[in-house]
Design a protein around this motif. Structure first.
Motif, PDB file in Angstrom:
ATOM      1  N   GLU A 205      17.548  21.022   4.081  1.00 26.31           N
ATOM      2  CA  GLU A 205      19.135  20.793   3.480  1.00 26.31           C
ATOM      3  C   GLU A 205      20.335  21.819   4.282  1.00 26.31           C
ATOM      4  O   GLU A 205      21.179  21.024   4.091  1.00 26.31           O
ATOM      5  N   GLN A 206      19.290  22.654   3.982  1.00 25.82           N
ATOM      6  CA  GLN A 206      20.540  24.081   4.062  1.00 25.82           C
ATOM      7  C   GLN A 206      20.417  24.336   5.634  1.00 25.82           C
ATOM      8  O   GLN A 206      21.752  25.159   6.247  1.00 25.82           O
ATOM      9  N   SER A 211      22.158  16.986   5.298  1.00 23.78           N
ATOM     10  CA  SER A 211      23.120  17.659   4.283  1.00 23.78           C
ATOM     11  C   SER A 211      22.948  15.951   3.382  1.00 23.78           C
ATOM     12  O   SER A 211      23.436  15.159   4.110  1.00 23.78           O
ATOM     13  N   ALA A 212      23.482  15.896   2.417  1.00 26.46           N
ATOM     14  CA  ALA A 212      22.700  14.704   1.225  1.00 26.46           C
ATOM     15  C   ALA A 212      24.919  14.673   0.878  1.00 26.46           C
ATOM     16  O   ALA A 212      25.503  15.684   0.527  1.00 26.46           O
ATOM     17  N   SER A 213      24.897  13.255   0.516  1.00 22.11           N
ATOM     18  CA  SER A 213      26.114  13.366   0.429  1.00 22.11           C
ATOM     19  C   SER A 213      26.483  13.512  -1.174  1.00 22.11           C
ATOM     20  O   SER A 213      24.913  12.812  -1.858  1.00 22.11           O
ATOM     21  N   THR A 214      27.453  13.669  -1.717  1.00 25.97           N
ATOM     22  CA  THR A 214      27.470  13.596  -3.672  1.00 25.97           C
ATOM     23  C   THR A 214      26.344  12.723  -3.829  1.00 25.97           C
ATOM     24  O   THR A 214      25.888  12.483  -5.149  1.00 25.97           O
ATOM     25  N   TYR A 216      23.982  10.659  -3.227  1.00 27.03           N
ATOM     26  CA  TYR A 216      22.231  10.627  -2.702  1.00 27.03           C
ATOM     27  C   TYR A 216      22.014  12.006  -3.266  1.00 27.03           C
ATOM     28  O   TYR A 216      20.804  12.445  -3.653  1.00 27.03           O
ATOM     29  N   GLU A 217      22.949  13.087  -3.839  1.00 24.81           N
ATOM     30  CA  GLU A 217      22.778  14.451  -4.482  1.00 24.81           C
ATOM     31  C   GLU A 217      21.563  14.369  -5.341  1.00 24.81           C
ATOM     32  O   GLU A 217      20.802  14.946  -5.768  1.00 24.81           O
ATOM     33  N   ASN A 220      18.071  13.620  -4.374  1.00 26.31           N
ATOM     34  CA  ASN A 220      17.087  14.638  -3.611  1.00 26.31           C
ATOM     35  C   ASN A 220      16.135  15.021  -4.385  1.00 26.31           C
ATOM     36  O   ASN A 220      15.068  15.384  -3.767  1.00 26.31           O
ATOM     37  N   ARG A 256      21.582  24.208  -5.822  1.00 22.10           N
ATOM     38  CA  ARG A 256      22.808  22.855  -6.284  1.00 22.10           C
ATOM     39  C   ARG A 256      21.701  21.074  -6.735  1.00 22.10           C
ATOM     40  O   ARG A 256      22.270  20.768  -7.098  1.00 22.10           O
ATOM     41  N   GLN A 257      20.076  21.784  -6.146  1.00 18.25           N
ATOM     42  CA  GLN A 257      19.970  20.257  -5.854  1.00 18.25           C
ATOM     43  C   GLN A 257      18.979  20.484  -7.653  1.00 18.25           C
ATOM     44  O   GLN A 257      19.436  19.319  -8.541  1.00 18.25           O
ATOM     45  N   SER A 260      22.095  18.853  -9.577  1.00 19.08           N
ATOM     46  CA  SER A 260      23.086  17.390  -9.027  1.00 19.08           C
ATOM     47  C   SER A 260      21.714  16.695 -10.197  1.00 19.08           C
ATOM     48  O   SER A 260      21.906  15.573 -10.403  1.00 19.08           O
TER      49      SER A 260
END
Length: 409
Positions: A205-206, A211-214, A216-217, A220, A256-257, A260
């Motif tokens: 993902e980095q 990139s995960a949308s908001t 869908y975060e 993850n 971040r994962q 979220s």
């Protein structure tokens, strides 16, 4: 199945409606589900009929413990462990094995179990659970170092106790069922899966291609957990160590994962916890509670009021904690959800002493839930006066101690 689903749905709605009251009083939603399972089970009303060997029991226990260990691991990434390891390290490095050993001695000499079965009970009852001491952990007037200690300890000790449970269970089952070499491979493979899968997913993902949308975060980390679960199943790696290692890996490399998923993950885990407590309560009958005898109940009480307090007192000698803080840590070592699931796993394992181990663990957990969930607010309020005293008052009191009293020269 239909009656169980109906009972769970009804109890879940009731728990939601009473959740605000539970935060302010001694009412515990965990105790509510346990008692409901007992009342609705075969030992009372017979609405929910379950047997230890039912596939539903084993599957629910497996999924629930996986979810708990995954979210527990996310609370204690390496950064948190490095920054707050001094006090939790004492509780985990010394307190956990001492609690295990003292509990095992009690099971052996009081109840008469063999040493392997006694050590298995010690490993099952060693982990703690902050759910049954929520008022203490969540009260901001309780010293932060005490709350952090209980949080980190309870987040890590489920995973640390797991290898002991698996090893003692394997020995109790006999070499014909599982060789220790195979067990070591299973545990090691679980750790590898738990580290490799989330690390690879986070690194992907980095990159600039993903990139995960908001919206869908939050999914993850859920997808990572499901992939770890599926690979563990397919390769026969230990699911529970894989879950714990995966949670720590996400917390370490994917801040971040973790953020979220935190709220979403806690809700999923809470659902599994409450369902497992309902099932656990349904498996407890008056006959089971009476069959342990007075020695079984004496063991349960001593496991709560002696094993943990003695282990904590020895572990925190010279730690700098006040007597009140040490007493709070010693008392709030409640036997919670991990112990429930470990007991269910043992019950379905088929070992000769499975029923007796389950009975002893069951009465200890019942006593713990009733005692700890009804005293956490009382103990937490004991810190209120101390924290409400103005800073200037404490300084004046210390200064007064160094000066002569009025009228003295």
């Amino acid at each position: 199945m239909g009656s169980l689903l109906l009972a769970f749905a009804g109890m879940l709605l009731l728990a939601v409606l009473l959740s605000s009251l539970a935060h302010r009083t001694i009412l515990s939603t965990a105790a509510l589900f346990l008692i409901a399972g007992f009342v609705l089970g075969d030992g009372a009303l017979g609405v929910v009929s379950l047997a230890p060997g039912d596939e539903l029991v084993g599957t629910l226990a497996e999924l629930a413990l996986f979810a708990v260990l995954f979210t527990d691991g996310m609370r204690v990434g390496w950064a948190e462990l490095r920054s707050a390891w001094r006090l939790p390290g004492r509780a985990l490095g010394w307190g956990l094995p001492l609690t295990l050993a003292i509990t095992a001695v009690g099971a052996h000499y009081l109840v008469g179990l063999g040493w392997i079965e006694s050590l298995l009970i010690g490993a099952i009852l060693a982990p703690t659970d902050p759910v049954f001491a929520a008022a203490l952990v969540g009260n901001e007037k309780v010293p932060p170092r005490l709350r952090r200690l209980l949080n980190v300890e309870s987040g890590v000790n489920d995973g640390l106790a797991l290898p002991f449970v698996m090893v003692f269970l394997a020995i109790a089952a006999g070499s014909q069922d599982l060789h220790l070499g195979e067990l070591g491979l299973e545990l090691g493979l679980g750790v590898v899966i738990g580290v490799a899968v989330p690390w690879a997913a986070i690194k992907l993902e980095q990159t600039r291609w993903f990139s995960a949308s908001t919206p869908y975060e939050p999914l993850n980390a859920l997808a990572i957990g499901l992939l770890v679960l599926a690979l563990g199943k397919a390769t026969h790696g230990n699911l529970f160590l894989a879950a714990f290692a995966a949670g720590i890996t996400v917390a370490t490399f994917g801040e971040r994962q973790r953020e979220s998923f935190e709220h979403f993950g806690e809700l999923i885990t809470e659902l599994f916890k409450l369902a497992a407590l309902l099932v656990f309560g349904a498996l407890i009958t008056p006959a089971l509670l009476g069959s342990v005898g007075w020695t079984g109940w004496l063991f349960a009480i001593l496991a709560l009021v002696l094993a943990r307090p003695a282990a904590i007192w020895l572990s925190f000698l010279g730690s700098g904690l006040s007597v009140r803080e040490q007493a709070a840590v010693a008392w709030f070592g409640p036997k919670g959800f991990a112990s429930v699931v470990y007991a269910l796993i043992v019950l379905s394992s088929g070992i000769a002493a499975a029923q007796q181990v389950f009975q002893l663990v069951a009465v200890t957990i019942v006593a713990s839930i009733l005692l700890h969930s009804s005293t956490d607010i009382v103990v937490a309020r004991g810190f209120d006066d101390e924290r409400d005293v103005p800073a200037w008052f404490g300084k004046a009191r210390r200064l007064r101690g160094r000066l002569p009293e009025d009228g003295q020269s």
